[in-house]
Design a protein around this motif. Structure first.
Motif, mmCIF file in Angstrom:
data_model
loop_
_atom_site.group_PDB
_atom_site.id
_atom_site.type_symbol
_atom_site.label_atom_id
_atom_site.label_comp_id
_atom_site.label_asym_id
_atom_site.label_seq_id
_atom_site.Cartn_x
_atom_site.Cartn_y
_atom_site.Cartn_z
ATOM 1 N N ARG A 196 1.738 6.693 0.881
ATOM 2 C CA ARG A 196 0.882 5.565 1.268
ATOM 3 C C ARG A 196 -0.503 5.690 0.635
ATOM 4 O O ARG A 196 -1.028 6.788 0.494
ATOM 5 N N VAL A 197 -1.040 4.558 0.229
ATOM 6 C CA VAL A 197 -2.389 4.544 -0.341
ATOM 7 C C VAL A 197 -3.354 4.240 0.802
ATOM 8 O O VAL A 197 -3.601 3.090 1.133
ATOM 9 N N TYR A 198 -3.879 5.296 1.409
ATOM 10 C CA TYR A 198 -4.733 5.104 2.586
ATOM 11 C C TYR A 198 -6.096 4.545 2.197
ATOM 12 O O TYR A 198 -6.698 3.778 2.905
ATOM 13 N N ASP A 199 -6.563 4.976 1.019
ATOM 14 C CA ASP A 199 -7.887 4.546 0.593
ATOM 15 C C ASP A 199 -7.762 3.957 -0.811
ATOM 16 O O ASP A 199 -7.265 4.621 -1.718
ATOM 17 N N HIS A 200 -8.170 2.722 -0.968
ATOM 18 C CA HIS A 200 -7.995 2.056 -2.252
ATOM 19 C C HIS A 200 -9.359 1.605 -2.768
ATOM 20 O O HIS A 200 -10.153 1.039 -2.006
ATOM 21 N N PRO A 201 -9.648 1.862 -4.062
ATOM 22 C CA PRO A 201 -10.983 1.554 -4.579
ATOM 23 C C PRO A 201 -11.366 0.070 -4.466
ATOM 24 O O PRO A 201 -12.550 -0.251 -4.381
ATOM 25 N N ILE A 202 -10.400 -0.814 -4.494
ATOM 26 C CA ILE A 202 -10.719 -2.241 -4.388
ATOM 27 C C ILE A 202 -10.443 -2.740 -2.971
ATOM 28 O O ILE A 202 -11.214 -3.488 -2.390
ATOM 29 N N LEU A 203 -9.289 -2.327 -2.442
ATOM 30 C CA LEU A 203 -8.842 -2.898 -1.170
ATOM 31 C C LEU A 203 -9.387 -2.151 0.041
ATOM 32 O O LEU A 203 -9.222 -2.602 1.178
ATOM 33 N N GLY A 204 -9.975 -1.007 -0.198
ATOM 34 C CA GLY A 204 -10.583 -0.265 0.897
ATOM 35 C C GLY A 204 -9.577 0.523 1.718
ATOM 36 O O GLY A 204 -8.467 0.823 1.249
ATOM 37 N N LYS A 205 -9.974 0.840 2.952
ATOM 38 C CA LYS A 205 -9.105 1.648 3.811
ATOM 39 C C LYS A 205 -7.954 0.813 4.361
ATOM 40 O O LYS A 205 -8.093 -0.388 4.573
ATOM 41 N N LEU A 206 -6.815 1.470 4.584
ATOM 42 C CA LEU A 206 -5.678 0.791 5.216
ATOM 43 C C LEU A 206 -6.091 0.346 6.607
ATOM 44 O O LEU A 206 -6.595 1.140 7.383
ATOM 45 N N GLN B 91 -5.408 3.052 -10.707
ATOM 46 C CA GLN B 91 -6.426 2.809 -9.699
ATOM 47 C C GLN B 91 -6.010 3.386 -8.338
ATOM 48 O O GLN B 91 -6.829 3.920 -7.604
ATOM 49 N N ALA B 92 -4.699 3.286 -8.052
ATOM 50 C CA ALA B 92 -4.216 3.752 -6.756
ATOM 51 C C ALA B 92 -3.846 5.234 -6.780
ATOM 52 O O ALA B 92 -3.359 5.763 -5.787
ATOM 53 N N ARG C 282 0.809 -1.224 0.000
ATOM 54 C CA ARG C 282 0.000 0.000 0.000
ATOM 55 C C ARG C 282 0.845 1.278 0.000
ATOM 56 O O ARG C 282 0.537 2.254 0.687
ATOM 57 N N VAL C 283 1.931 1.238 -0.766
ATOM 58 C CA VAL C 283 2.735 2.450 -0.967
ATOM 59 C C VAL C 283 2.875 2.657 -2.470
ATOM 60 O O VAL C 283 3.272 1.737 -3.197
ATOM 61 N N LEU C 284 2.527 3.839 -2.926
ATOM 62 C CA LEU C 284 2.630 4.131 -4.349
ATOM 63 C C LEU C 284 4.059 4.573 -4.629
ATOM 64 O O LEU C 284 4.504 5.584 -4.092
#
Lengths: 362, 109, 406
Positions: free
Chosen positions: B2-12, A169-170, A144-146
């Protein structure tokens, strides 16, 4: 240490082999050097294609969890953080978990060590933030890191196409995808998806150079003529902060080489491939291969190959009756066949047949 | 980033926050993630410099196969940071060349 | 395709000696075909420690120390010439060699050997006390050192690169190198060499050089070599240590050696302690890896945290009397044997040169009478000790030496 069947690699192929053998009552140990099982399934957040029996419509990440549950249910012993550092004569394995070094004696081995992505070298390719596409995929989907915001993707196979989609997407901006061939090489369904997002797919284009002080800041791309030569004057500089290389995979076959298996060069499947029979048994009795190490395909066929190897190992252990095994093998082969049909399947089917033919010529 | 909110995976998911030291600087990390993840999230892209040409290297395969991401971790060089989890107060250093080994003396010729 | 090929000389074997012979012969204007069953440096040459040792003196043939020094020093001079003219670097470095004794008794052994060496004119060799040894190589376990023998001009090279460097230069001079071409037979008619038989035909030649080391006796009747399995392992790259190779005294249990290569990896090796039924078994067994790792940890505790990245087994060849077999094979005109006795890297350059001199001039710059490969013909066949490890072989040779010296 002793076990009846040792499976090396807890990805889709290895897990399926373990489950299938354990279901038949074989004492199975599965070993993986990573902290978590599942191999590369957990970065596959897209839905799989194909028929229902191939788990179509299910995301890789969910398949991973299903397989782990099954492995647990059937009593597969899972050794994580454990490196197999050698495959020795008489089916002995050298294993180590960082604290202790052991020799594991076993009667059957399924090598399901998977694949690694191929690099592509060009001036500047070693700069930080130039990485293989799967690395960016792992960073964004698993960790979860871009890794970057402005991305160039090199290669339009399925990996390149899917990673382009998933980075967007991310939240990243994918500047373009370059492909040296005159046409997109991955599945159309993936290609259309990223084209609909407005990501340009530049066919007959390549990356010629990357620059940057401490990481990649700029790349030069250029157009290729029909002889794959750079067309002078077509060079363009583009500002990016991430380059993803998606130019194919190669089998991680070190243990196969060490064991002394017989190989054949099969470029369609990623390079030197260990020869095996219809049921995935190699040139050394008791050693099976399954998944990408037996030729680069995708997770669905890796799972079916794993099942085949698992059934074959159960037969060799005398743990399943012949009739049932024959039926299971037949069903698995039918599913495998249907995964290897059409434009994207025929060449793999033919290459796989060649491996089996070469095996029988040994 | 960090990707805190992801359209597929949801919130971290919520995880325990810990601190690691990278070249003497405190960096925020989450329990159970890899060293390379925490370092990349903090914006650092260079993990080591090569031994002969002193060129920067970063993450390349992220699955423990290529060894491009090695750093010195708690005094041990050549640690693959893309597959090694962080620990509270872990001391990490950008690896220069072949690194500095605690037990192997390195008297020059 | 080997069919219809011919050359002045066919060299059999693509190791350090074979490629050296091909290079030196081509440099003298001969047309050369080198046949290698596998690839360049696939046998012992690609699997050894790369140590270049000037007359490693045990009791075996210590009386010939002056001659062996002369040959090995000439070899070093050839490597220096290579370094000036060769395209590829093979990382030859004269960093010295420590021959370490563990017990006081072994130290006494070293003192005795050095006295003999000195009396025979070897004035370079030095005896170092325990303290002096640890100054040269501070990473050794002090409990495992009682002293050492030290020769400054010894060193190491990258054996794999040496073979390729020689092969490349030979090719530039017109030599043809056929890899994956196994010689099944040396063709001899009326006591004269006619060529070699390979899978798809005969390669005709006036001379044949047998440089197949451990495999040489299967191609040439009357040759005697014993295959000795040795193993090696290599660590990840390390910063440069004080650059001394070491070798543990072979009389002890710990007959192991270590060398840091130019790229920083430590190369550690010694007898392969497992004894498979086939002495030519090049596979490594896990017990061997574990045993040698524990030895190395004992001798060299500072390497404890270092990872081993590869390990393998190679087949070294020893002769019954501990001397190399280099020279024309008596009774077969045109057949030249080039087999050093377990010290390939210390002999490869000069062996190739001697081979070329003999074939081109009929005489050699260094006398080779002592190395006559026919010296075992008619002698009782040796019953080699089992297991075939270097320690017991050396001891055996020492014990039986007198039998072979008439």
């Amino acid at each position: 240490m002793k076990t009846e069947l040792t499976v090396i690699g807890a990805g889709p192929a290895g897990l399926c082999a373990s489950i299938e053998a354990a279901k038949n009552g074989v004492d199975v140990t599965i070993i993986d050097e990573n902290r978590k099982p599942g191999g590369q399934l957990f970065k596959q957040i897209h839905r799989f294609f194909g028929e229902k029996e191939h788990l179509a419509g299910v995301r890789g990440i969910e398949i991973g969890n299903m397989l782990l549950e099954d492995a647990q249910k059937y009593g597969v012993k899972v050794l994580l953080n454990t490196i197999v550092w050698g495959l020795f004569p008489d089916l002995k394995l050298g294993i180590s978990n960082g604290n202790s070094v052991n020799i594991l004696e076993t009667q059957n081995i399924v090598i399901a060590t998977g694949a690694a992505e191929k690099p592509l070298s060009f001036p500047g390719w070693t700069l930080p933030n130039i990485m293989v596409a799967g690395a960016a995929q792992t960073m964004v989907n698993v960790n979860r890191v871009l890794p970057g915001n402005r991305v160039l993707i090199v290669g339009s196979g399925n990996v390149g196409l899917i990673v382009a989609y998933q980075l967007s997407q991310a939240g990243a901006e994918v500047i373009a995808l370059v492909e040296a061939l005159p046409k997109v090489s991955g599945w159309q369904v993936h290609a259309l998806k990223i084209m609909r997002m407005g990501i340009p797919v530049l066919t007959s284009h390549t990356i010629t150079e990357a620059e940057g002080k401490s990481y990649v800041e700029r790349v030069e791309i250029a157009k290729l003529d029909e002889n794959n030569r750079i067309i002078e004057g077509s060079e363009t500089k583009v500002n990016v902060d991430l380059v993803c290389i998606a130019v194919g995979l190669r089998p991680l076959a070190e243990l196969c080489w060490m064991a002394g298996l017989r190989f054949e060069y099969i470029p369609e499947l990623g390079g030197f491939i260990p020869l095996h029979d219809e049921n995935m048994e190699t040139s050394i009795k008791g050693i099976y291969v399954a998944g990408d190490v037996a030729g680069i395909e995708e997770a669905s066929s890796a799972m079916e190959e794993g099942k085949l190897a698992g059934i074959a190992a159960s037969v060799s252990q005398g743990k399943t009756d012949k009739k049932k095994a024959e039926r299971d093998i037949l069903e698995t082969k039918e599913r495998l066949r249907s995964l290897r049909l059409g434009t994207y399947g025929d060449y793999r089917y033919n290459a796989k047949e060649k491996i089996i033919r070469k095996f029988h010529e040994l | 980033m960090r990707v805190y909110d992801h359209p597929i995976l949801g919130k971290l998911p919520d995880r325990k926050e810990i601190t690691i030291l990278v070249d003497g600087k405190k960096i925020k990390a989450y329990e159970d993630e890899t060293i390379a993840t925490a370092i990349l999230a903090s914006g650092i892209k260079t993990l080591r410099y090569t031994s002969e040409k002193h060129e920067p290297r970063g993450i390349f395969c992220a699955i423990g196969q290529c060894t491009d991401c090695v750093m010195e971790v708690n005094g041990q060089p050549n640690v693959r940071t893309c597959i090694t989890p962080v620990e509270e107060n872990m001391v990490i250093a950008t690896q220069q060349g072949l690194g500095t080994w605690r037990k192997v003396s390195s008297k020059k010729k | 395709m080997a069919k219809n090929k011919q050359a002045d000389v066919v060299v059999i074997g693509g190791g350090a000696v074979g490629t050296s012979a091909a290079y030196h012969l081509a440099a003298r204007g001969m047309s050369v075909i080198l046949c290698e069953a596998r690839n360049i440096a696939s046998g012992a040459s690609g699997r050894c420690g790369g140590q270049v040792i000037h007359a490693f003196a045990r009791d075996v043939n210590i009386d010939k120390i002056d001659y062996r020094l002369k040959v090995t020093r000439a070899n070093t001079e050839i490597y220096k010439e290579y370094q000036k003219s060769f395209e590829l670097d093979f990382e030859f470095r004269q960093v010295g060699l420590l021959d370490i004794s563990i017990t006081e008794e072994e130290f006494g052994e070293l003192e005795r050997l050095i006295e003999i060496q000195r009396s025979l004119g070897d004035d370079e060799i030095k005896l170092l006390t325990k303290k002096e040894t640890l100054e040269v190589m501070p990473n050794l376990n002090p409990d495992m050192v009682s002293g050492s023998r030290w020769r400054e001009s010894d060193g190491n090279l990258n054996p794999y690169k040496l073979c390729w460097a020689q092969a490349v230069e030979a090719q530039k001079l017109g030599a043809e190198i056929l890899t994956h071409t196994k010689v099944e037979d040396i063709v001899i008619e009326k006591n004269r060499v006619k060529g070699v038989r390979v899978k798809d035909g005969i390669i005709e030649s006036e001379y044949v050089v047998n440089a197949t080391n451990a495999w040489s006796s299967s191609l040439t009747k009357g040759m005697e070599v014993i295959p000795v399995r040795e193993m090696a392992m290599v660590t990840e790259r390390l910063p440069e240590l004080p650059p001394q190779a070491f070798e543990m005294l072979c009389f002890g249990d710990y007959a192991y050696g270590a060398t840091q290569t130019a790229s920083g990896n430590y190369n550690l090796g010694g007898p392969a302690p497992n004894y498979p039924p086939d002495p030519y078994d090049e596979r490594i067994y896990p017990e061997e890896v574990l045993r040698v790792m524990s030895y190395i940890n004992t001798i060299f505790p500072s390497l404890e945290e270092v990872s081993v990245i590869r390990s393998w087994v190679g087949i070294m060849a020893l002769t019954p009397d501990g001397m190399a077999s280099i020279g024309p094979m008596p009774g077969v005109e045109g057949l030249f044997i080039a087999v050093p006795d377990g010290a390939g890297m210390s002999y490869a350059g000069i062996t190739g040169k001697i081979t070329a001199e003999y074939i081109c001039d009929g005489k050699t710059s260094i006398p080779i009478d002592l190395l006559n490969p026919g010296r075992f013909i008619g002698k009782p066949k040796m019953k080699w000790p089992k297991p075939y490890d270097i320690t017991s072989c050396h001891k055996f040779i020492c014990d039986e030496e007198s039998r072979y010296k008439k």
